[in-house]
Motif scaffolding. Structure first.
Motif, PDB file in Angstrom:
ATOM      1  N   GLY A 177       0.781  -1.228   0.000  1.00  9.24           N
ATOM      2  CA  GLY A 177       0.000   0.000   0.000  1.00  9.24           C
ATOM      3  C   GLY A 177       0.808   1.270   0.000  1.00  9.24           C
ATOM      4  N   SER A 178       2.112   1.171  -0.182  1.00 12.82           N
ATOM      5  CA  SER A 178       2.955   2.371  -0.145  1.00 12.82           C
ATOM      6  C   SER A 178       2.599   3.335  -1.280  1.00 12.82           C
ATOM      7  CB  SER A 178       4.433   1.991  -0.267  1.00 12.82           C
ATOM      8  OG  SER A 178       5.232   3.150  -0.443  1.00 12.82           O
ATOM      9  N   PRO A 179       2.388   4.607  -0.967  1.00 12.40           N
ATOM     10  CA  PRO A 179       2.106   5.594  -2.007  1.00 12.40           C
ATOM     11  C   PRO A 179       3.342   5.981  -2.817  1.00 12.40           C
ATOM     12  CG  PRO A 179       2.176   6.663   0.141  1.00 12.40           C
ATOM     13  CD  PRO A 179       2.314   5.189   0.390  1.00 12.40           C
ATOM     14  N   LEU A 180       4.503   5.456  -2.441  1.00 13.10           N
ATOM     15  CA  LEU A 180       5.737   5.793  -3.160  1.00 13.10           C
ATOM     16  C   LEU A 180       5.898   5.009  -4.463  1.00 13.10           C
ATOM     17  CD1 LEU A 180       8.351   5.898  -0.252  1.00 13.10           C
ATOM     18  CD2 LEU A 180       7.447   7.846  -1.536  1.00 13.10           C
ATOM     19  N   VAL A 181       5.127   3.928  -4.631  1.00 13.44           N
ATOM     20  CA  VAL A 181       5.344   3.040  -5.778  1.00 13.44           C
ATOM     21  C   VAL A 181       5.266   3.800  -7.095  1.00 13.44           C
ATOM     22  CG1 VAL A 181       4.523   1.004  -7.004  1.00 13.44           C
ATOM     23  CG2 VAL A 181       4.490   1.033  -4.512  1.00 13.44           C
ATOM     24  N   GLY A 182       4.218   4.585  -7.273  1.00 15.25           N
ATOM     25  CA  GLY A 182       4.048   5.308  -8.533  1.00 15.25           C
ATOM     26  C   GLY A 182       5.180   6.279  -8.809  1.00 15.25           C
ATOM     27  N   CYS A 183       5.698   6.908  -7.746  1.00 15.07           N
ATOM     28  CA  CYS A 183       6.793   7.865  -7.921  1.00 15.07           C
ATOM     29  C   CYS A 183       8.078   7.154  -8.353  1.00 15.07           C
ATOM     30  CB  CYS A 183       7.024   8.630  -6.624  1.00 15.07           C
ATOM     31  SG  CYS A 183       5.582   9.574  -6.076  1.00 15.07           S
ATOM     32  N   VAL A 184       8.365   6.023  -7.727  1.00 18.47           N
ATOM     33  CA  VAL A 184       9.558   5.262  -8.107  1.00 18.47           C
ATOM     34  C   VAL A 184       9.376   4.663  -9.502  1.00 18.47           C
ATOM     35  CG1 VAL A 184      10.989   3.254  -7.535  1.00 18.47           C
ATOM     36  CG2 VAL A 184      10.236   4.815  -5.725  1.00 18.47           C
ATOM     37  N   ASP A 185       8.151   4.222  -9.830  1.00 18.96           N
ATOM     38  CA  ASP A 185       7.884   3.745 -11.188  1.00 18.96           C
ATOM     39  C   ASP A 185       8.192   4.839 -12.203  1.00 18.96           C
ATOM     40  OD1 ASP A 185       7.113   1.194 -10.548  1.00 18.96           O
ATOM     41  OD2 ASP A 185       4.952   1.559 -10.719  1.00 18.96           O
ATOM     42  N   GLY A 186       7.778   6.055 -11.882  1.00 19.24           N
ATOM     43  CA  GLY A 186       8.056   7.170 -12.787  1.00 19.24           C
ATOM     44  C   GLY A 186       9.541   7.410 -12.956  1.00 19.24           C
ATOM     45  N   ALA A 187      10.294   7.298 -11.860  1.00 16.81           N
ATOM     46  CA  ALA A 187      11.748   7.475 -11.927  1.00 16.81           C
ATOM     47  C   ALA A 187      12.388   6.388 -12.786  1.00 16.81           C
ATOM     48  CB  ALA A 187      12.337   7.462 -10.519  1.00 16.81           C
ATOM     49  N   ILE A 188      11.953   5.136 -12.593  1.00 16.73           N
ATOM     50  CA  ILE A 188      12.517   4.022 -13.375  1.00 16.73           C
ATOM     51  C   ILE A 188      12.170   4.189 -14.850  1.00 16.73           C
ATOM     52  CG2 ILE A 188      12.362   1.531 -13.775  1.00 16.73           C
ATOM     53  CD1 ILE A 188      12.048   1.210 -10.729  1.00 16.73           C
ATOM     54  N   GLU A 189      10.950   4.645 -15.125  1.00 16.18           N
ATOM     55  CA  GLU A 189      10.553   4.866 -16.515  1.00 16.18           C
ATOM     56  C   GLU A 189      11.419   5.936 -17.158  1.00 16.18           C
ATOM     57  OE1 GLU A 189       6.469   5.917 -19.004  1.00 16.18           O
ATOM     58  OE2 GLU A 189       6.353   5.038 -16.990  1.00 16.18           O
ATOM     59  N   GLU A 190      11.680   7.015 -16.435  1.00 10.99           N
ATOM     60  CA  GLU A 190      12.549   8.074 -16.965  1.00 10.99           C
ATOM     61  C   GLU A 190      13.963   7.560 -17.207  1.00 10.99           C
ATOM     62  OE1 GLU A 190      12.532  11.512 -14.495  1.00 10.99           O
ATOM     63  OE2 GLU A 190      10.370  11.823 -14.639  1.00 10.99           O
ATOM     64  N   LEU A 191      14.475   6.764 -16.268  1.00 11.89           N
ATOM     65  CA  LEU A 191      15.822   6.209 -16.418  1.00 11.89           C
ATOM     66  C   LEU A 191      15.901   5.262 -17.607  1.00 11.89           C
ATOM     67  CD1 LEU A 191      16.576   5.482 -12.654  1.00 11.89           C
ATOM     68  CD2 LEU A 191      17.651   7.246 -14.071  1.00 11.89           C
ATOM     69  N   THR A 192      14.825   4.529 -17.842  1.00 12.80           N
ATOM     70  CA  THR A 192      14.784   3.605 -18.971  1.00 12.80           C
ATOM     71  C   THR A 192      14.718   4.371 -20.290  1.00 12.80           C
ATOM     72  OG1 THR A 192      13.653   1.943 -17.612  1.00 12.80           O
ATOM     73  CG2 THR A 192      13.532   1.673 -20.004  1.00 12.80           C
ATOM     74  N   THR A 193      13.810   5.331 -20.370  1.00 11.48           N
ATOM     75  CA  THR A 193      13.602   6.093 -21.603  1.00 11.48           C
ATOM     76  C   THR A 193      14.845   6.895 -21.984  1.00 11.48           C
ATOM     77  OG1 THR A 193      11.236   6.270 -21.118  1.00 11.48           O
ATOM     78  CG2 THR A 193      12.143   7.813 -22.721  1.00 11.48           C
ATOM     79  N   SER A 194      15.515   7.444 -20.983  1.00 14.98           N
ATOM     80  CA  SER A 194      16.702   8.270 -21.254  1.00 14.98           C
ATOM     81  C   SER A 194      17.933   7.444 -21.620  1.00 14.98           C
ATOM     82  CB  SER A 194      17.025   9.119 -20.026  1.00 14.98           C
ATOM     83  OG  SER A 194      17.485   8.287 -18.952  1.00 14.98           O
ATOM     84  N   GLY A 195      17.881   6.144 -21.368  1.00  9.35           N
ATOM     85  CA  GLY A 195      19.036   5.283 -21.630  1.00  9.35           C
ATOM     86  C   GLY A 195      19.999   5.188 -20.463  1.00  9.35           C
ATOM     87  N   GLU A 196      19.714   5.927 -19.378  1.00 14.47           N
ATOM     88  CA  GLU A 196      20.635   5.918 -18.236  1.00 14.47           C
ATOM     89  C   GLU A 196      20.680   4.550 -17.557  1.00 14.47           C
ATOM     90  OE1 GLU A 196      21.537   8.348 -14.054  1.00 14.47           O
ATOM     91  OE2 GLU A 196      19.997   9.066 -15.428  1.00 14.47           O
ATOM     92  N   LEU A 197      19.531   3.898 -17.470  1.00 16.44           N
ATOM     93  CA  LEU A 197      19.493   2.582 -16.832  1.00 16.44           C
ATOM     94  C   LEU A 197      20.349   1.581 -17.610  1.00 16.44           C
ATOM     95  CD1 LEU A 197      18.308   0.991 -14.454  1.00 16.44           C
ATOM     96  CD2 LEU A 197      16.356   0.410 -15.919  1.00 16.44           C
ATOM     97  N   ALA A 198      20.265   1.624 -18.924  1.00 12.07           N
ATOM     98  CA  ALA A 198      21.076   0.732 -19.759  1.00 12.07           C
ATOM     99  C   ALA A 198      22.560   1.019 -19.569  1.00 12.07           C
ATOM    100  CB  ALA A 198      20.687   0.891 -21.226  1.00 12.07           C
ATOM    101  N   LYS A 199      22.924   2.287 -19.426  1.00 10.27           N
ATOM    102  CA  LYS A 199      24.333   2.632 -19.208  1.00 10.27           C
ATOM    103  C   LYS A 199      24.827   2.099 -17.867  1.00 10.27           C
ATOM    104  CE  LYS A 199      24.284   6.856 -22.021  1.00 10.27           C
ATOM    105  NZ  LYS A 199      24.362   8.343 -22.008  1.00 10.27           N
ATOM    106  N   ILE A 200      23.983   2.195 -16.836  1.00  4.84           N
ATOM    107  CA  ILE A 200      24.360   1.657 -15.529  1.00  4.84           C
ATOM    108  C   ILE A 200      24.559   0.148 -15.616  1.00  4.84           C
ATOM    109  CG2 ILE A 200      23.552   1.282 -13.160  1.00  4.84           C
ATOM    110  CD1 ILE A 200      22.073   3.971 -13.367  1.00  4.84           C
ATOM    111  N   GLU A 201      23.654  -0.520 -16.328  1.00  6.08           N
ATOM    112  CA  GLU A 201      23.771  -1.976 -16.474  1.00  6.08           C
ATOM    113  C   GLU A 201      25.048  -2.350 -17.216  1.00  6.08           C
ATOM    114  OE1 GLU A 201      21.404  -5.650 -18.656  1.00  6.08           O
ATOM    115  OE2 GLU A 201      20.253  -3.961 -17.900  1.00  6.08           O
ATOM    116  N   THR A 202      25.338  -1.641 -18.293  1.00  3.09           N
ATOM    117  CA  THR A 202      26.548  -1.934 -19.062  1.00  3.09           C
ATOM    118  C   THR A 202      27.795  -1.729 -18.218  1.00  3.09           C
ATOM    119  OG1 THR A 202      25.488  -1.322 -21.155  1.00  3.09           O
ATOM    120  CG2 THR A 202      27.902  -1.282 -21.086  1.00  3.09           C
ATOM    121  N   ARG A 203      27.809  -0.659 -17.419  1.00  4.29           N
ATOM    122  CA  ARG A 203      29.002  -0.364 -16.620  1.00  4.29           C
ATOM    123  C   ARG A 203      29.247  -1.418 -15.548  1.00  4.29           C
ATOM    124  NH1 ARG A 203      30.328   4.995 -12.854  1.00  4.29           N
ATOM    125  NH2 ARG A 203      32.365   4.221 -12.154  1.00  4.29           N
ATOM    126  N   TRP A 204      28.178  -1.823 -14.849  1.00  2.00           N
ATOM    127  CA  TRP A 204      28.387  -2.647 -13.660  1.00  2.00           C
ATOM    128  C   TRP A 204      28.137  -4.140 -13.869  1.00  2.00           C
ATOM    129  CZ3 TRP A 204      31.229  -0.445 -10.271  1.00  2.00           C
ATOM    130  CH2 TRP A 204      31.181   0.934 -10.105  1.00  2.00           C
TER     131      TRP A 204
END
Length: 297
Positions: free
Chosen positions: A259-286
């Motif tokens: 029931g945490s109200p934070l889920v949608g906010c973190v989902d939005g952050a992950i979506e932004e990281l995915t769309t921008s390519g930053e998440l893929a860069k983090i995965e490639t690096r580590w």
């Protein structure tokens, strides 16, 4: 054989510390962790997801949970607050998108299986290679997936299963695996060995069982398999990787109190990281490339 040179660029790999801290321990993030994600962004937006509007465990601080030891390649030097390792970098990238500086992030030590157990949580969210499953989602909430994972089989060079090229070659293997993990479920559902797997309370116990030849192989997620072969067990190899029995990809998600109200906010952050390519860069690096770990079918 998978060589350390095919792994992520981690530099010198440190052996994991086996000690366990009290569940109430928290660690203040080091200022240097800011460099893991770059300069602060304005966050995911106004309204309910504005930093000052978030319902946090500690006002003004974002509390993130993970286990101890914090293993590579997910973390580095058993220190989640340094911004190094895939999940530490993801954590600070999410925090950054939510408007938190590195110094406003604290870490809570939470055992793996406690993170997705029923009840109140001491963290705002937890990152600890927790796979999203229907059963777990009955008692906790999950974010969108931030990593799609496959399972991997690790064996000692020269063992009877080291040269297996398909799942059938593992049927007679004595397999070690950690309790409460999707790796254990994958062993039962996908490999379906003739003998029940040896189940251990901690991942390091399964790894030590392999090292001592008490099991023929261990099953862990693929990035962890790279670390096992590179830094934990000499003369070992990744036999191969495999997916789920259902064919539905397994994903890691951030864990929240139900029931945490934070889920949608973190989902939005992950979506932004995915769309921008930053998440893929983090995965490639580590996490680097999965090349050299053949598919087992």
């Amino acid at each position: 054989m998978v060589r350390p040179s095919t792994l992520f660029a981690l530099g010198a790999l440190a052996a994991a510390v086996v000690g366990c801290a009290p569940a109430s321990e928290t660690t203040q993030a080091s200022p240097s962790a800011q460099s893991a994600t770059g300069t602060a962004s304005p966050g995911t937006g106004a309204g309910a997801c504005a930093k000052e509007s978030l319902p946090l465990k500690t006002p003004g601080k974002l509390t993130i949970g993970t286990d101890k030891p914090a293993y590579e390649p997910w973390f580095a030097d058993d220190d989640p607050s340094n911004g190094k390792g895939f999940e530490s970098a993801v954590a600070y990238a999410i925090a950054d998108r939510l408007g938190f500086a590195a110094g406003d992030v604290t870490w809570a030590t939470v055992k793996f299986d406690s993170a997705f157990a029923p009840g109140a949580k001491q963290f705002d969210f937890d990152l600890n290679q927790v796979s999203v499953t229907p059963d777990r989602a009955k008692v906790v909430d999950f974010s969108k997936g931030y990593y799609t994972v496959k399972q991997a089989v690790v064996a000692l060079d020269g063992s009877k299963v080291a040269s297996a090229t398909d799942l059938a070659g593992l049927k007679d293997a004595k397999i070690g695996v950690q309790v409460g993990t999707t790796s254990l479920q994958a062993v039962k559902d996908v490999i379906r060995p003739s003998a029940d797997p040896n189940v251990y309370n901690e991942q390091i116990d399964a790894v030590n069982a392999l090292k001592n030849k008490q099991v023929d192989a261990v099953v862990v997620d693929l990035p962890t398999a790279f670390y096992v072969t590179a830094a934990q067990v000499d003369n070992s190899r990744i036999v191969g990787q495999f997916g789920t029995a259902s064919g539905v990809p397994e994903v890691f998600g951030a864990v929240f109190e139900k029931g945490s109200p934070l889920v949608g906010c973190v989902d939005g952050a992950i979506e932004e990281l995915t769309t921008s390519g930053e998440l893929a860069k983090i995965e490639t690096r580590w996490l680097g490339s999965a090349a050299g770990a053949p598919e087992l079918k």
